[in-house]
Scaffold this active site. Structure first.
Site, short mmCIF file in Angstrom:
data_model
loop_
_atom_site.label_atom_id
_atom_site.label_comp_id
_atom_site.label_asym_id
_atom_site.label_seq_id
_atom_site.Cartn_x
_atom_site.Cartn_y
_atom_site.Cartn_z
N HIS A 9 0.82 -1.21 0.00
CA HIS A 9 0.00 0.00 0.00
C HIS A 9 0.86 1.27 0.00
O HIS A 9 2.00 1.26 0.48
CB HIS A 9 -0.91 0.00 1.22
CG HIS A 9 -2.01 -1.01 1.13
ND1 HIS A 9 -3.05 -1.05 2.03
CD2 HIS A 9 -2.23 -2.03 0.27
CE1 HIS A 9 -3.87 -2.03 1.73
NE2 HIS A 9 -3.39 -2.65 0.65
N GLU A 21 0.66 3.94 1.76
CA GLU A 21 1.05 4.42 3.09
C GLU A 21 2.29 3.68 3.59
O GLU A 21 3.19 4.30 4.16
CB GLU A 21 -0.11 4.22 4.08
CG GLU A 21 -1.37 4.98 3.71
CD GLU A 21 -2.33 4.21 2.81
OE1 GLU A 21 -3.53 4.56 2.82
OE2 GLU A 21 -1.91 3.27 2.10
#
Length: 146
Positions: free
Chosen positions: A72, A74
């Site tokens: 991901h 993030e």
């Protein structure tokens, strides 16, 4: 910092996260993340994609396979940071972090998360869990309406 100035920076960094998301090769969801320090300096960026050395091939088209191996945005932004992110803010586009990323954000010491709201029913339960985690851990979460 005045709320108006904060909103200006929030919109600017959300726009940057949107641009960073364009680097993703995921045909269905391009996600971008930007980590910023208290002086509004970019500390790190990340977008969703396969780990280094893993080919971007037909697995991007298969949701079940893709979700098992994608990193991901993030997480990538946390991994790419060359300095501590303690006390920083993270901006995510097009929506808030999932619970797994929320946990990593909390553990890293980030104190503020900014994103856009999403009414996608597929992610509603996850977003509720993430929001609860941020609240319990004392991480400020701000969501702008799209």
């Amino acid at each position: 910092m005045k709320r108006r100035e904060t909103e200006w920076w929030d919109m600017w960094f959300l726009g940057l996260a949107k641009y960073v998301a364009t680097a993703s090769k995921d045909p269905s969801t391009r996600v971008g993340a930007v980590i910023v320090d208290s002086d509004n300096r970019v500390v790190s960026i990340g977008y969703n994609g396969f780990p280094k050395g893993i080919k971007d091939d037909s697995r991007l088209e298969c949701r079940d396979q893709k979700y098992k191996i994608v990193t991901h945005a993030e997480i990538n932004s946390l991994l790419f940071a060359k300095t501590s992110v303690t006390g920083c803010s993270v901006y995510t586009y097009p929506f808030m972090p999932c619970p797994s990323c929320a946990g990593a954000i909390i553990q890293s010491g980030i104190k503020r998360v900014v994103s856009f709201s999403s009414d996608n029913p597929r992610w509603a339960e996850d977003f509720e869990v993430s929001n609860s985690m941020f609240n319990e851990a004392g991480v400020e979460f701000y969501e702008y309406q799209t």
